[in-house]
Motif scaffolding. Structure first.
Motif, PDB file in Angstrom:
ATOM      1  N   THR A 154      98.010  23.688  41.505  1.00 30.89           N
ATOM      2  CA  THR A 154      97.086  22.828  42.230  1.00 30.89           C
ATOM      3  C   THR A 154      97.151  21.429  41.649  1.00 30.89           C
ATOM      4  OG1 THR A 154      94.826  22.643  43.073  1.00 30.89           O
ATOM      5  CG2 THR A 154      95.057  23.337  40.790  1.00 30.89           C
ATOM      6  N   VAL A 199      94.243  29.440  47.046  1.00 29.43           N
ATOM      7  CA  VAL A 199      93.431  30.414  46.311  1.00 29.43           C
ATOM      8  C   VAL A 199      92.521  31.196  47.247  1.00 29.43           C
ATOM      9  CG1 VAL A 199      91.462  28.933  45.702  1.00 29.43           C
ATOM     10  CG2 VAL A 199      92.182  30.783  44.152  1.00 29.43           C
ATOM     11  N   VAL A 211      84.495  26.795  53.559  1.00 29.00           N
ATOM     12  CA  VAL A 211      85.033  26.555  52.226  1.00 29.00           C
ATOM     13  C   VAL A 211      86.035  25.406  52.227  1.00 29.00           C
ATOM     14  CG1 VAL A 211      86.912  28.237  52.588  1.00 29.00           C
ATOM     15  CG2 VAL A 211      86.316  27.572  50.275  1.00 29.00           C
ATOM     16  N   PRO A 268      83.267  19.415  51.673  1.00 28.84           N
ATOM     17  CA  PRO A 268      81.886  19.322  52.143  1.00 28.84           C
ATOM     18  C   PRO A 268      81.851  19.467  53.664  1.00 28.84           C
ATOM     19  CG  PRO A 268      82.443  17.467  50.703  1.00 28.84           C
ATOM     20  CD  PRO A 268      83.714  18.188  50.986  1.00 28.84           C
ATOM     21  N   ASP A 277      77.947  28.157  52.937  1.00 23.12           N
ATOM     22  CA  ASP A 277      78.799  27.033  52.538  1.00 23.12           C
ATOM     23  C   ASP A 277      79.143  27.290  51.077  1.00 23.12           C
ATOM     24  OD1 ASP A 277      79.802  24.624  51.609  1.00 23.12           O
ATOM     25  OD2 ASP A 277      78.109  23.414  52.287  1.00 23.12           O
ATOM     26  N   THR A 278      80.371  27.753  50.835  1.00 21.12           N
ATOM     27  CA  THR A 278      80.745  28.233  49.502  1.00 21.12           C
ATOM     28  C   THR A 278      81.478  27.155  48.714  1.00 21.12           C
ATOM     29  OG1 THR A 278      82.858  29.105  50.323  1.00 21.12           O
ATOM     30  CG2 THR A 278      80.969  30.596  50.370  1.00 21.12           C
ATOM     31  N   GLN A 298      86.641  26.575  43.479  1.00 23.63           N
ATOM     32  CA  GLN A 298      87.908  25.881  43.259  1.00 23.63           C
ATOM     33  C   GLN A 298      88.997  26.888  42.891  1.00 23.63           C
ATOM     34  OE1 GLN A 298      86.229  23.753  39.717  1.00 23.63           O
ATOM     35  NE2 GLN A 298      86.771  21.948  40.907  1.00 23.63           N
ATOM     36  N   THR A 299      90.245  26.439  42.946  1.00 24.11           N
ATOM     37  CA  THR A 299      91.356  27.264  42.492  1.00 24.11           C
ATOM     38  C   THR A 299      91.046  27.809  41.095  1.00 24.11           C
ATOM     39  OG1 THR A 299      92.847  25.832  43.719  1.00 24.11           O
ATOM     40  CG2 THR A 299      93.853  27.250  42.049  1.00 24.11           C
ATOM     41  N   GLU A 300      90.492  26.962  40.263  1.00 27.44           N
ATOM     42  CA  GLU A 300      90.249  27.306  38.865  1.00 27.44           C
ATOM     43  C   GLU A 300      89.133  28.331  38.678  1.00 27.44           C
ATOM     44  OE1 GLU A 300      90.518  24.313  40.174  1.00 27.44           O
ATOM     45  OE2 GLU A 300      91.692  22.979  38.896  1.00 27.44           O
ATOM     46  N   ALA A 334      84.212  20.525  36.430  1.00 32.29           N
ATOM     47  CA  ALA A 334      84.777  20.911  37.725  1.00 32.29           C
ATOM     48  C   ALA A 334      85.570  19.777  38.368  1.00 32.29           C
ATOM     49  CB  ALA A 334      83.654  21.354  38.660  1.00 32.29           C
ATOM     50  N   ASP A 363      84.018  17.496  40.246  1.00 23.67           N
ATOM     51  CA  ASP A 363      83.231  17.050  41.396  1.00 23.67           C
ATOM     52  C   ASP A 363      81.955  16.376  40.921  1.00 23.67           C
ATOM     53  OD1 ASP A 363      84.630  17.915  43.746  1.00 23.67           O
ATOM     54  OD2 ASP A 363      84.141  19.978  43.227  1.00 23.67           O
ATOM     55  N   GLY A 387      90.787  20.078  53.383  1.00 23.17           N
ATOM     56  CA  GLY A 387      90.530  21.144  52.419  1.00 23.17           C
ATOM     57  C   GLY A 387      91.684  21.375  51.452  1.00 23.17           C
TER      58      GLY A 387
HETATM   59  C1  WT7 Z   1      87.813  21.366  45.525  1.00 14.77           C
HETATM   60  C2  WT7 Z   1      88.602  22.564  45.115  1.00 14.77           C
HETATM   61  C3  WT7 Z   1      87.713  26.618  47.017  1.00 14.77           C
HETATM   62  C4  WT7 Z   1      88.924  27.080  47.644  1.00 14.77           C
HETATM   63  C5  WT7 Z   1      89.624  26.056  48.480  1.00 14.77           C
HETATM   64  C6  WT7 Z   1      89.807  24.736  47.808  1.00 14.77           C
HETATM   65  C7  WT7 Z   1      86.191  20.918  47.162  1.00 14.77           C
HETATM   66  C8  WT7 Z   1      85.593  23.278  47.823  1.00 14.77           C
HETATM   67  C9  WT7 Z   1      83.636  22.978  48.733  1.00 14.77           C
HETATM   68  C10 WT7 Z   1      82.375  23.027  49.382  1.00 14.77           C
HETATM   69  C11 WT7 Z   1      82.180  20.726  49.003  1.00 14.77           C
HETATM   70  C12 WT7 Z   1      84.106  21.737  48.272  1.00 14.77           C
HETATM   71  C13 WT7 Z   1      85.701  20.420  45.816  1.00 14.77           C
HETATM   72  C14 WT7 Z   1      86.481  21.264  44.828  1.00 14.77           C
HETATM   73  N1  WT7 Z   1      85.326  21.950  47.718  1.00 14.77           N
HETATM   74  N2  WT7 Z   1      84.597  23.900  48.444  1.00 14.77           N
HETATM   75  N3  WT7 Z   1      81.873  24.158  49.869  1.00 14.77           N
HETATM   76  N4  WT7 Z   1      81.679  21.866  49.484  1.00 14.77           N
HETATM   77  N5  WT7 Z   1      83.375  20.612  48.409  1.00 14.77           N
HETATM   78  O1  WT7 Z   1      90.193  24.913  46.473  1.00 14.77           O
HETATM   79  O2  WT7 Z   1      92.090  23.299  46.385  1.00 14.77           O
HETATM   80  O3  WT7 Z   1      91.010  24.151  44.285  1.00 14.77           O
HETATM   81  O4  WT7 Z   1      89.837  22.530  45.790  1.00 14.77           O
HETATM   82  O5  WT7 Z   1      87.492  21.466  46.913  1.00 14.77           O
HETATM   83  O6  WT7 Z   1      86.037  19.078  45.675  1.00 14.77           O
HETATM   84  O7  WT7 Z   1      86.619  20.673  43.558  1.00 14.77           O
HETATM   85  P1  WT7 Z   1      90.855  23.728  45.687  1.00 14.77           P
END
Ligand code: WT7
Length: 660
Positions: A270, A316, A396, A399, A421-422, A425-427, A510, A512, A537
């Motif tokens: 990622t 992920v 997911v 935002p 609204d979940t 993150q990948t981590e 995180a 964020d 996303g």
């Molecule tokens: C980043 C992670 C989670 C699996 C898909 C993305 C943003 C993720 C939300 C949410 C607001 C969100 C964040 C985060 N994010 N879900 N529900 N509301 N922002 O995984 O590629 O690792 O990205 O996606 O910024 O840090 P990822």
């Protein structure tokens, strides 16, 4: 009003219906608070109980959490299990072999049901085929596949023999694939001749060949090819094998490798704020526990549910909510090869109707683009379909703006289905902050509260809690079982990126920004605080796109920023200085398109800048630092109100403000 302001001013609250509360696994806010209190009181005991209830262990663990080498935390380390056994065998052994595991629907709309017994047989055959080619416990296998049953089989087969997989999204370029093959040190690659998306066949094997030819990955001795379309491909008989032929020769039983809970299950790359993508390494036990547990809680999962997560196994979300979580629970789920807009914008709704989907999980970007299509054509509006099977709907990846949330709730969820609204993150391996359908009153645009056991908080730059109502940095205060274990091959980067000394070295960062509501404590995510963009996303590092641009021989310098976009959340804007003079008019148009194609070739189409602007220079301070804040304003088309007195070359702003 910006999207964030509108969330902060959001007054609508949607309490769960009495019916949702009555039947729920976590029923009512008191039940949620009791679980949270239990975790506070006895953190290890809380997790140990879940791990025993949700997973089947070959050898039980005696120690829960090992913090002796923090932040390299270990969970359930002396326990032994196998992820594939937990996802397949145990359901067959319990008499559920004839249950449908996967309802696979192709791009052109044909669907096939695969039972747990069938899936187990296919996974065993392919696991044996991998072993026959010398792949063994600890070896890495890269998977570059379309959405397919074979993709899930390949991942599960790797898990069965203890060979960590690294799935590379089928939209990534040969160069991105090469980098990942090299970094993870793969010994085998699983791919397909082509993939079908939206009626078009797109090559995979040819791109894989290119990636292998770029070098550095000579350890790859076997390339398994799933024949999806029958399209023509190059063949190297010393290395290439048809997946189905190789698996077809093998027995349909294969003893799983019994592994420590800490054995790496997979590595998934990622984007970070600097340098090349990070190989996020996940464990077997802690990861699998959370992938399954979160489905029980966030989606209030019941055995009668038909689950559908629309993500790709290359991300992920597809790992946790297609390949591992639902299968670990013995769930029935839909797996979809195609795209939401083919043959028309009603595809998702018609599939929900056809397969009687009860839990539906997708991305805000998809919702936003389908709103546009539906509002323009009533035939593909969700109201033209029978969506009464739906019980819970989720989002997911980015935002979700309150307008899209409310549309989704009304038109897809029929005002009756809770929207979860979940945030994760990948981590993090699985959901971290999310409503519970039978407990949490919903507020559009807020991911509400942390799941039980997750100690999320908002802090300032020194790691101190900030009061509710004040924005800050989103952190997690205690390790949790599904957290990443390290960055593959780079433990220092793991420490620096996720447990920075500035925050005291103990808080998980995180990346964020977030704010908690003054009254409810609800979390609202305010987007990345680093140089990471979120386009549809998908996570993209601005640095990665900049290095791709400057690797083009005509480019002298480039700076990339994000701009809010109605459909994709954020869009990539590139400011470019060429080695030749600044192009204008048609030439600028032509070069912009060339550079967009170049980025698609270097990284993948998802990273293509939407807007490319040329300047004689970039706005820099006298010390030579690019003023990104200014670029962000220019990208948005805002008037520059910031102080530009430190700017070396103010005249440049006018050039860069021009949109072609
Ligand atoms: C980043 C992670 C989670 C699996 C898909 C993305 C943003 C993720 C939300 C949410 C607001 C969100 C964040 C985060 N994010 N879900 N529900 N509301 N922002 O995984 O590629 O690792 O990205 O996606 O910024 O840090 P990822």
């Amino acid at each position: 009003m910006s999207a964030i302001e509108s969330v902060l001013h959001e007054g609508r609250v949607f309490p769960p219906s009495a019916e949702a509360v009555a039947g729920a696994t976590i029923s009512g806010m008191d039940a949620y608070r009791a679980l949270m209190a239990e975790a506070e009181r006895d953190y290890e005991g809380f997790w140990a109980k879940l791990a025993k209830e949700t997973l089947s262990w070959r050898k039980p663990f005696t120690k829960v959490l090992d913090e002796s080498n923090a932040p390299f935390y270990k969970w359930f380390e002396d326990g032994e299990l196998n992820a594939s056994y937990n996802c397949l065998d145990r359901h067959v052994e319990a008499g559920n072999g004839d249950r449908t595991a996967l309802i696979f629907e192709t791009d052109d709309g044909t669907s096939t049901n695969i039972t747990y017994k069938d899936l187990l047989g296919r996974v065993c055959r392919f696991a044996n085929a991998l072993k026959r080619r010398g792949v063994k416990k600890g070896d890495r296998v890269v998977i570059y596949m379309p959405m397919s049953v074979e993709g899930v089989v390949a991942m599960q087969a790797c898990a069965r023999i203890g060979a960590p997989h690294s799935v590379v999204f089928g939209g990534f370029s040969s160069k991105s694939l090469n980098e990942r093959l090299v970094d993870v040190g793969a010994v085998a690659l699983v791919t397909a001749d082509e993939q079908m998306r939206g009626g078009k066949a797109l090559p995979l094997k040819n791109i894989a060949d290119e990636a292998l030819a770029m070098g550095g990955c000579e350890a790859v001795k076997s390339v398994f090819v799933y024949r999806r379309t029958g399209g023509s491909v190059q063949w190297d008989a010393s290395r290439d094998l048809w997946m189905n032929e190789a698996a077809g020769k093998e027995a349909d039983t294969c003893e799983p490798e019994w592994l420590s809970a800490e054995h790496p299950l997979f590595v998934l790359y990622t984007s970070g704020s600097t340098g090349k993508p990070k190989g996020v390494q996940h464990s077997t036990g802690g990861y699998l526990l959370w992938a399954a547990q979160t489905i029980k809680w966030t989606f209030d999962w019941k055995p009668s549910d038909v689950f559908w997560c629309t993500a790709d196994i290359g991300w992920v979300t597809g790992h946790s909510y297609i390949t591992y979580g639902p299968l670990a629970l013995g769930a029935t789920q839909v797996v979809f090869e195609g795209v939401p807009t083919y043959p028309n914008g009603g595809r998702f709704w018609s599939m929900i109707e056809k397969h009687k989907v009860s839990v539906f999980y997708t991305a805000p970007t998809a919702i936003r683009s389908l709103i546009k299509i539906a509002e323009a054509d009533s035939k593909v509006h969700p109201k033209s379909y029978d969506l009464s099977s739906l019980r819970i709907i989720g989002t997911v990846g980015e935002p979700i703006n309150p307008e899209a949330w409310v549309w989704y709730h009304e038109n897809v969820g029929g005002k009756r289905c809770p929207v979860v609204d979940t945030w994760w993150q990948t981590e993090t391996g699985g959901h971290m902050i999310s409503p519970l359908p039978g407990a949490t009153p919903l507020v559009p645009g807020s991911c509400t509260l942390p799941l039980p056991g997750i100690m999320a908080a908002v802090v300032d730059e020194t790691g101190q809690d900030v009061p509710n109502g004040q924005g800050g940095i989103l952190v997690v205060k205690r390790p949790w079982p599904a957290m990443l274990r390290t960055v593959w091959g780079d433990p220092e980067r793991f420490k620096k990126s996720y447990f920075p000394a500035e925050l005291g070295g103990k808080l998980y960062l995180a990346g964020d920004g977030a704010v908690r509501d003054k009254d409810t404590g609800y979390f609202t995510i305010m987007g990345r605080i680093d140089d990471v963009l979120n386009v549809s996303g998908h996570r993209l590092g601005t640095m990665e796109i900049e290095s791709a641009l400057v690797s083009n021989p005509i480019v002298a310098e480039a700076a990339v920023v994000g701009r809010p976009d109605e459909t994709t959340g954020e869009a990539v804007v590139a400011f470019v200085v060429l080695k030749r003079s600044r192009p204008e008019g048609e030439e600028a148009e032509k070069l912009a398109n060339e550079l967009r194609a170049w980025v698609a070739k270097e990284i993948g189409p998802i990273a293509k800048p939407k807007d490319v602007r040329f300047g004689d220079n970039l706005p820099k301070t006298r010390s030579g630092k690019i003023m990104r804040r200014l670029l962000r304003s220019l990208a948005k088309g805002e008037a520059i109100t910031q102080d530009v007195s430190t700017l070396e070359n103010p005249a440049i702003l006018e050039q860069l403000a021009q949109v072609r």
